[in-house]
Design a protein around this motif. Structure first.
Motif, mmCIF file in Angstrom:
data_model
loop_
_atom_site.group_PDB
_atom_site.id
_atom_site.type_symbol
_atom_site.label_atom_id
_atom_site.label_comp_id
_atom_site.label_asym_id
_atom_site.label_seq_id
_atom_site.Cartn_x
_atom_site.Cartn_y
_atom_site.Cartn_z
ATOM 1 N N LYS A 224 70.787 -43.277 -14.217
ATOM 2 C CA LYS A 224 71.249 -42.182 -15.073
ATOM 3 C C LYS A 224 72.482 -42.579 -15.875
ATOM 4 N N SER A 225 73.452 -43.195 -15.216
ATOM 5 C CA SER A 225 74.674 -43.596 -15.917
ATOM 6 C C SER A 225 74.371 -44.608 -17.015
ATOM 7 N N GLN A 226 73.452 -45.537 -16.736
ATOM 8 C CA GLN A 226 73.088 -46.532 -17.741
ATOM 9 C C GLN A 226 72.428 -45.868 -18.949
ATOM 10 N N LEU A 227 71.498 -44.955 -18.686
ATOM 11 C CA LEU A 227 70.797 -44.298 -19.792
ATOM 12 C C LEU A 227 71.722 -43.376 -20.575
ATOM 13 N N ASP A 228 72.728 -42.811 -19.912
ATOM 14 C CA ASP A 228 73.732 -42.026 -20.640
ATOM 15 C C ASP A 228 74.430 -42.896 -21.683
ATOM 16 N N PHE A 229 74.734 -44.140 -21.311
ATOM 17 C CA PHE A 229 75.390 -45.056 -22.247
ATOM 18 C C PHE A 229 74.433 -45.465 -23.368
ATOM 19 N N VAL A 230 73.169 -45.703 -23.033
ATOM 20 C CA VAL A 230 72.181 -46.044 -24.060
ATOM 21 C C VAL A 230 72.058 -44.897 -25.059
ATOM 22 N N GLU A 231 72.075 -43.676 -24.553
ATOM 23 C CA GLU A 231 71.964 -42.500 -25.414
ATOM 24 C C GLU A 231 73.129 -42.414 -26.395
ATOM 25 N N LYS A 232 74.287 -42.980 -26.004
ATOM 26 C CA LYS A 232 75.479 -42.953 -26.857
ATOM 27 C C LYS A 232 75.574 -44.192 -27.753
ATOM 28 N N TYR A 233 74.464 -44.894 -27.955
ATOM 29 C CA TYR A 233 74.424 -46.098 -28.799
ATOM 30 C C TYR A 233 75.289 -47.222 -28.227
ATOM 31 N N ILE A 236 71.354 -51.461 -24.794
ATOM 32 C CA ILE A 236 69.938 -51.362 -24.433
ATOM 33 C C ILE A 236 69.818 -51.342 -22.915
ATOM 34 N N GLY A 237 68.921 -50.502 -22.385
ATOM 35 C CA GLY A 237 68.763 -50.373 -20.941
ATOM 36 C C GLY A 237 67.507 -51.051 -20.417
ATOM 37 N N LEU A 238 67.500 -51.320 -19.121
ATOM 38 C CA LEU A 238 66.335 -51.878 -18.426
ATOM 39 C C LEU A 238 66.225 -51.158 -17.089
ATOM 40 N N VAL A 239 65.196 -50.312 -16.935
ATOM 41 C CA VAL A 239 65.110 -49.442 -15.761
ATOM 42 C C VAL A 239 63.659 -49.314 -15.304
ATOM 43 N N PRO A 240 63.432 -48.879 -14.054
ATOM 44 C CA PRO A 240 62.063 -48.569 -13.615
ATOM 45 C C PRO A 240 61.489 -47.420 -14.445
ATOM 46 N N GLN A 241 60.257 -47.554 -14.869
ATOM 47 C CA GLN A 241 59.660 -46.569 -15.770
ATOM 48 C C GLN A 241 59.693 -45.133 -15.235
ATOM 49 N N PRO A 242 59.366 -44.882 -13.952
ATOM 50 C CA PRO A 242 59.388 -43.484 -13.493
ATOM 51 C C PRO A 242 60.754 -42.830 -13.626
ATOM 52 N N PHE A 243 61.824 -43.593 -13.384
ATOM 53 C CA PHE A 243 63.154 -43.004 -13.442
ATOM 54 C C PHE A 243 63.571 -42.728 -14.881
ATOM 55 N N PHE A 244 63.082 -43.530 -15.831
ATOM 56 C CA PHE A 244 63.293 -43.194 -17.241
ATOM 57 C C PHE A 244 62.568 -41.895 -17.586
ATOM 58 N N GLU A 245 61.358 -41.732 -17.075
ATOM 59 C CA GLU A 245 60.587 -40.521 -17.376
ATOM 60 C C GLU A 245 61.281 -39.278 -16.835
ATOM 61 N N TYR A 246 61.859 -39.375 -15.626
ATOM 62 C CA TYR A 246 62.624 -38.244 -15.092
ATOM 63 C C TYR A 246 63.794 -37.913 -16.011
ATOM 64 N N TYR A 247 64.501 -38.946 -16.438
ATOM 65 C CA TYR A 247 65.670 -38.754 -17.302
ATOM 66 C C TYR A 247 65.257 -38.104 -18.618
#
Length: 295
Positions: A224-233, A236-247
């Motif tokens: 979640k913290s990583q994707l929050d940073f990706v969302e703020k430009y 680039i993130g690298l995560v398990p697909q299911p956890f990206f889908e939850y996010y």
């Protein structure tokens, strides 16, 4: 000397980035939190937070200090379960139903659900190798392990394969047409877990095979913290697909980038000590399978 309490308050503040919420949750005034952080900054000689940023943000050195502090507190927690007698470490009996090792990168995605499933459970965070050592030393009962599908464990005894999960590269939706290769992503830079993460090792090996050096923009624990940073430009993130889908159910600004020269999958194992009750292991397995969408 830095105290454990100072580190605890700093880590909690770094993970929430809202001193009012931190103060309320810790049951102290906001001024106590601010003074604790200022005192810690005086001791280490640099600023941990950018106080002009809204919302509050860690400084680059603050990020690095956070990872060190996190690991120190984790080690202190482990030491609290032991007593030292005659220069030998002896295990102290606990009342936990189960002690579960969870990799740092999966902590926020798995731990709350496991905690809810047991009356008394201890969650221990770390990287795969360190968690296996704790398992072998009988300090934990079971551990979740992720391995690249190219890597098979030497011994499969007490290793239960739960499924295979794809890793996906994540960016802002507007990046989908522009980013097509690992080199495109690497020029922007990555938001990844610190050293020790298997995802990062796999990515680094692929870039090295192309003669490229891994370009890290931010090192942050947890999907979640990583994707929050990706969302703020911020990379680039690298995560398990299911956890990206939850996010993305709550935040629809990100997308999987179709990177032509990157495909990666990870085995998900649950490894247990002998004689751990099967009903408890089965409960953990069910949670993991559900969260990884294996069922």
């Amino acid at each position: 000397m830095i105290s454990a309490r100072e580190l605890e308050i700093f880590v909690y503040s770094a993970e929430n980035l809202n001193l009012k919420i931190v103060a309320e949750n810790l049951g102290v005034s906001q001024s106590v939190i601010s003074k604790n952080i200022s005192r810690l900054e005086e001791k280490i000689g640099f600023m941990l937070f950018d106080r002009k940023a809204r919302p509050l943000q860690l400084t680059p050195l603050g990020h690095k200090f956070y990872f060190k502090a996190f690991h120190v507190l984790a080690e202190l927690k482990q030491l609290s379960n032991f007593q030292f007698l005659n220069e030998n470490i002896q295990e102290v009996k606990t009342d936990f139903d189960l002690r579960v090792g969870i990799p740092h990168t999966l902590n926020s995605s798995l731990s709350p659900y496991i905690v809810d499933a047991f009356e008394q459970v201890e969650i221990v965070n770390g990287w795969g190798k360190s968690l296996i050592l704790l398992l072998n030393d009988h300090e934990i009962d079971t551990v979740v392990i992720l391995l690249p599908t190219s890597q098979i464990p030497d011994s499969k005894e007490n290793w239960s394969l739960l499924g295979t999960v794809p890793l996906v590269i994540i960016g802002r939706k507007e990046m989908v047409r522009e980013y097509k290769s690992l080199d495109d992503c690497n020029r922007t830079g990555w938001v990844l877990n610190p050293e020790g993460c298997g995802f990062r090792v796999d990515l680094n090996n692929r870039l090295m095979s192309q003669g490229k050096k891994l370009h890290i923009r931010h090192e942050i624990f947890g999907t979640k913290s990583q994707l929050d940073f990706v969302e703020k430009y911020e990379g680039i993130g690298l995560v398990p697909q299911p956890f990206f889908e939850y996010y993305n159910e709550l935040n629809n600004t990100l997308a999987v980038l179709d990177i032509q020269d990157f495909r990666s999958e990870m085995y998900v194992f649950l490894v247990a000590r002998p004689n751990v009750p099967q009903d408890k292991l089965s409960k953990v397995m069910e949670i993991i399978k559900h969260r990884f969408k294996f069922d």
